[in-house]
Design a protein around this motif. Structure first.
Motif, PDB file in Angstrom:
ATOM      1  N   GLU A 245      46.575  47.872  64.848  1.00  0.00           N
ATOM      2  CA  GLU A 245      47.138  46.967  65.863  1.00  0.00           C
ATOM      3  C   GLU A 245      47.845  45.789  65.182  1.00  0.00           C
ATOM      4  O   GLU A 245      48.914  45.366  65.616  1.00  0.00           O
ATOM      5  CB  GLU A 245      46.022  46.465  66.779  1.00  0.00           C
ATOM      6  CG  GLU A 245      46.546  45.650  67.955  1.00  0.00           C
ATOM      7  CD  GLU A 245      45.456  45.327  68.965  1.00  0.00           C
ATOM      8  OE1 GLU A 245      45.618  44.341  69.707  1.00  0.00           O
ATOM      9  OE2 GLU A 245      44.453  46.061  69.011  1.00  0.00           O
ATOM     10  N   GLU A 246      47.239  45.271  64.106  1.00  0.00           N
ATOM     11  CA  GLU A 246      47.851  44.150  63.390  1.00  0.00           C
ATOM     12  C   GLU A 246      49.161  44.552  62.735  1.00  0.00           C
ATOM     13  O   GLU A 246      50.156  43.812  62.769  1.00  0.00           O
ATOM     14  CB  GLU A 246      46.880  43.624  62.326  1.00  0.00           C
ATOM     15  CG  GLU A 246      47.440  42.430  61.544  1.00  0.00           C
ATOM     16  CD  GLU A 246      46.472  41.935  60.477  1.00  0.00           C
ATOM     17  OE1 GLU A 246      46.839  40.995  59.745  1.00  0.00           O
ATOM     18  OE2 GLU A 246      45.357  42.497  60.368  1.00  0.00           O
ATOM     19  N   ARG A 247      49.172  45.743  62.137  1.00  0.00           N
ATOM     20  CA  ARG A 247      50.397  46.209  61.471  1.00  0.00           C
ATOM     21  C   ARG A 247      51.512  46.459  62.484  1.00  0.00           C
ATOM     22  O   ARG A 247      52.671  46.145  62.236  1.00  0.00           O
ATOM     23  CB  ARG A 247      50.105  47.488  60.675  1.00  0.00           C
ATOM     24  CG  ARG A 247      51.271  47.952  59.803  1.00  0.00           C
ATOM     25  CD  ARG A 247      50.856  49.125  58.918  1.00  0.00           C
ATOM     26  NE  ARG A 247      51.970  49.607  58.110  1.00  0.00           N
ATOM     27  CZ  ARG A 247      52.359  49.079  56.958  1.00  0.00           C
ATOM     28  NH1 ARG A 247      51.699  48.017  56.485  1.00  0.00           N
ATOM     29  NH2 ARG A 247      53.376  49.581  56.290  1.00  0.00           N
ATOM     30  N   LEU A 248      51.169  47.020  63.637  1.00  0.00           N
ATOM     31  CA  LEU A 248      52.158  47.241  64.686  1.00  0.00           C
ATOM     32  C   LEU A 248      52.776  45.920  65.134  1.00  0.00           C
ATOM     33  O   LEU A 248      53.998  45.810  65.294  1.00  0.00           O
ATOM     34  CB  LEU A 248      51.510  47.938  65.887  1.00  0.00           C
ATOM     35  CG  LEU A 248      51.348  49.452  65.817  1.00  0.00           C
ATOM     36  CD1 LEU A 248      50.537  49.953  67.002  1.00  0.00           C
ATOM     37  CD2 LEU A 248      52.714  50.140  65.791  1.00  0.00           C
ATOM     38  N   ALA A 249      51.930  44.910  65.321  1.00  0.00           N
ATOM     39  CA  ALA A 249      52.425  43.596  65.747  1.00  0.00           C
ATOM     40  C   ALA A 249      53.340  42.994  64.689  1.00  0.00           C
ATOM     41  O   ALA A 249      54.387  42.413  65.017  1.00  0.00           O
ATOM     42  CB  ALA A 249      51.245  42.666  66.028  1.00  0.00           C
ATOM     43  N   ASP A 250      52.980  43.148  63.422  1.00  0.00           N
ATOM     44  CA  ASP A 250      53.806  42.605  62.337  1.00  0.00           C
ATOM     45  C   ASP A 250      55.150  43.329  62.249  1.00  0.00           C
ATOM     46  O   ASP A 250      56.191  42.712  62.012  1.00  0.00           O
ATOM     47  CB  ASP A 250      53.065  42.714  61.003  1.00  0.00           C
ATOM     48  CG  ASP A 250      51.921  41.708  60.879  1.00  0.00           C
ATOM     49  OD1 ASP A 250      51.872  40.780  61.709  1.00  0.00           O
ATOM     50  OD2 ASP A 250      51.091  41.868  59.963  1.00  0.00           O
ATOM     51  N   LEU A 251      55.121  44.644  62.439  1.00  0.00           N
ATOM     52  CA  LEU A 251      56.368  45.419  62.415  1.00  0.00           C
ATOM     53  C   LEU A 251      57.300  44.972  63.541  1.00  0.00           C
ATOM     54  O   LEU A 251      58.497  44.769  63.329  1.00  0.00           O
ATOM     55  CB  LEU A 251      56.062  46.912  62.548  1.00  0.00           C
ATOM     56  CG  LEU A 251      55.535  47.623  61.300  1.00  0.00           C
ATOM     57  CD1 LEU A 251      54.948  48.985  61.668  1.00  0.00           C
ATOM     58  CD2 LEU A 251      56.645  47.789  60.268  1.00  0.00           C
ATOM     59  N   CYS A 252      56.733  44.807  64.723  1.00  0.00           N
ATOM     60  CA  CYS A 252      57.541  44.386  65.871  1.00  0.00           C
ATOM     61  C   CYS A 252      58.089  42.974  65.675  1.00  0.00           C
ATOM     62  O   CYS A 252      59.263  42.708  65.972  1.00  0.00           O
ATOM     63  CB  CYS A 252      56.703  44.450  67.152  1.00  0.00           C
ATOM     64  SG  CYS A 252      56.324  46.124  67.697  1.00  0.00           S
ATOM     65  N   ALA A 253      57.249  42.086  65.198  1.00  0.00           N
ATOM     66  CA  ALA A 253      57.683  40.701  64.987  1.00  0.00           C
ATOM     67  C   ALA A 253      58.766  40.615  63.920  1.00  0.00           C
ATOM     68  O   ALA A 253      59.757  39.874  64.073  1.00  0.00           O
ATOM     69  CB  ALA A 253      56.488  39.832  64.592  1.00  0.00           C
ATOM     70  N   SER A 254      58.618  41.378  62.851  1.00  0.00           N
ATOM     71  CA  SER A 254      59.606  41.355  61.767  1.00  0.00           C
ATOM     72  C   SER A 254      60.925  41.993  62.211  1.00  0.00           C
ATOM     73  O   SER A 254      62.015  41.521  61.856  1.00  0.00           O
ATOM     74  CB  SER A 254      59.052  42.080  60.542  1.00  0.00           C
ATOM     75  OG  SER A 254      57.883  41.449  60.064  1.00  0.00           O
ATOM     76  N   PHE A 255      60.823  43.069  62.984  1.00  0.00           N
ATOM     77  CA  PHE A 255      62.022  43.706  63.524  1.00  0.00           C
ATOM     78  C   PHE A 255      62.758  42.754  64.456  1.00  0.00           C
ATOM     79  O   PHE A 255      63.972  42.564  64.349  1.00  0.00           O
ATOM     80  CB  PHE A 255      61.627  44.986  64.274  1.00  0.00           C
ATOM     81  CG  PHE A 255      62.711  45.527  65.170  1.00  0.00           C
ATOM     82  CD1 PHE A 255      63.773  46.252  64.650  1.00  0.00           C
ATOM     83  CD2 PHE A 255      62.675  45.292  66.541  1.00  0.00           C
ATOM     84  CE1 PHE A 255      64.783  46.740  65.482  1.00  0.00           C
ATOM     85  CE2 PHE A 255      63.663  45.783  67.376  1.00  0.00           C
ATOM     86  CZ  PHE A 255      64.723  46.506  66.848  1.00  0.00           C
ATOM     87  N   GLN A 256      62.032  42.144  65.380  1.00  0.00           N
ATOM     88  CA  GLN A 256      62.660  41.235  66.337  1.00  0.00           C
ATOM     89  C   GLN A 256      63.277  40.033  65.635  1.00  0.00           C
ATOM     90  O   GLN A 256      64.362  39.563  66.018  1.00  0.00           O
ATOM     91  CB  GLN A 256      61.625  40.774  67.368  1.00  0.00           C
ATOM     92  CG  GLN A 256      62.204  39.881  68.457  1.00  0.00           C
ATOM     93  CD  GLN A 256      61.194  39.603  69.548  1.00  0.00           C
ATOM     94  OE1 GLN A 256      61.141  40.315  70.541  1.00  0.00           O
ATOM     95  NE2 GLN A 256      60.386  38.571  69.383  1.00  0.00           N
TER      96      GLN A 256
END
Length: 368
Positions: free
Chosen positions: A238-249
């Motif tokens: 869940e943490e990695r998914l959030a980081d991926l989304c935040a970095s992409f955005q």
């Protein structure tokens, strides 16, 4: 015959993708009054496929188009004889859906003896901030949606000049594809934005394509590929998914803000005119992108305009507005555009699209 009056009442119909919408709008002395605004989405139909399926979309439009229009007319509390015209999206978009809405509009126009106005869906987005009545011409426009991403100079009704465009994926398309590869479901854009709020935007050093290249053209396909590679390197907690989304955005925000800075610096609104920067299209509902672009507008002494969240995504109110403004300008006479055909691709600036296409021919790249 159209009544000779300062007030124009228009029925608008939208069906270019996965929303079936109808609205009745009154334009009187430049003031907009929305009498009804009905939108049916197809989220449940397309969710199993994590994307819009054209054939499913077209069938869904055909099933409810007449009921949607009827609901809009009931909500407005008027009969078809009270209309001054009927406007419908005639492109660009998924051709099956476009045909359903356009033919519905033509049938109503013919039966009621009213002019038909064939509307460019992109022009609807371009004018959507004017639904509030506080966004005067001219302005710099960034149109960002699932199928389109471009900077345009808007000098007036029908006066559009393309300044730059994506050369591959549109921003909304990149959001949706990123969500799909991360298994976030459909619709993807809101899911990525929601997870990004709890992630670290600096966790991944994703590329900012074309940032160092002159001009206002953009590219997002490589960014999406970078996310896919990073996602494959380790289990998706869940943490990695959030980081991926935040970095992409964050990467998307940086690209749009950087290109907007360049566009604002070059845009000349004219002597005595305020600097207005308009953000329109479905992606305009993304709060992080709005915040980044609002800061850029303020840095140049300008103001960011965007439609209400309901009118960022596809809707019929913006289609009715285009129809009303075109009629008010005297561009529609007699039966109007009754002979117009559906167009899967329809650029706002056709001259630029012909002389300097943003992408090669074929089934790739941005839709406009």
């Amino acid at each position: 015959m159209r009544r000779m009056t300062n007030a124009l009442t228009i029925l608008g119909i939208e069906s270019s993708c996965d929303e079936t919408a109808a609205a009745v709008l009154r334009l009187e002395d430049g003031k907009v009054t929305l009498l009804s605004d009905v939108i049916h989405t197809q989220l449940e139909e397309h969710a199993p496929y994590q994307g819009v399926v054209p054939e499913i979309a077209a069938r869904a439009h055909a099933e409810i188009a007449d009921r949607t229009v009827a609901a809009a007319m009931r909500e407005a509390g008027i009969g078809y004889d009270a209309l001054d015209g009927v406007a419908a999206t005639s492109g660009p978009g998924l051709i099956g859906g476009v045909l359903v809405g356009m033919m519905t509009g033509k049938a109503i126009a013919q039966a009621a003896g009213k002019p038909f106005i064939a509307v460019n869906h992109l022009e609807g987005h371009a004018l959507s901030p004017r639904l509030g009545g506080d966004c005067a011409f001219p302005y710099l426009l960034l149109l960002v949606s699932g199928g389109h991403c471009q900077f345009l100079e808007v000098r007036g009704l029908g006066q559009y000049k393309r300044l730059g465009s994506t050369i591959d994926d549109a921003v909304g398309e990149a959001f949706d594809k990123t969500a799909k590869l991360l298994g976030l479901g459909f619709p993807g854009g809101p899911a990525v934005e929601r997870l990004a709020k709890t992630g670290n935007p600096k966790a991944f050093d994703f590329p900012r394509p074309l940032m160092n290249r002159p001009g206002l053209d953009m590219s997002f396909a490589g960014l999406k590929t970078a996310v896919a590679r990073a996602a494959a390197e380790a289990p998706l907690t869940e943490e990695r998914l959030a980081d991926l989304c935040a970095s992409f955005q964050a990467a998307v925000c940086d690209v749009l803000a950087g290109k907007a800075r360049r566009a604002l610096e070059a845009f000349d609104p004219g002597e005595g005119e305020s600097l207005r920067f308009v953000l329109a299209g479905g992606v305009a509902s993304n709060k992080a992108i709005r915040t980044a672009l609002e800061a850029e507008a303020k840095a140049f002494g300008g103001e960011l305009f965007a439609p209400p969240l309901r009118h960022c995504t596809d809707n019929a109110a913006m289609i009715a507005l285009v129809g009303a403004e075109r009629m008010a300008a005297g561009g529609i006479e007699g039966i109007g555009d009754l002979g117009a055909g559906a167009r899967p691709r329809w650029p706002l600036d056709e001259a630029s699209a012909t002389l300097d296409p943003a992408y090669a021919t074929g089934l790739k790249g941005a839709k406009a």
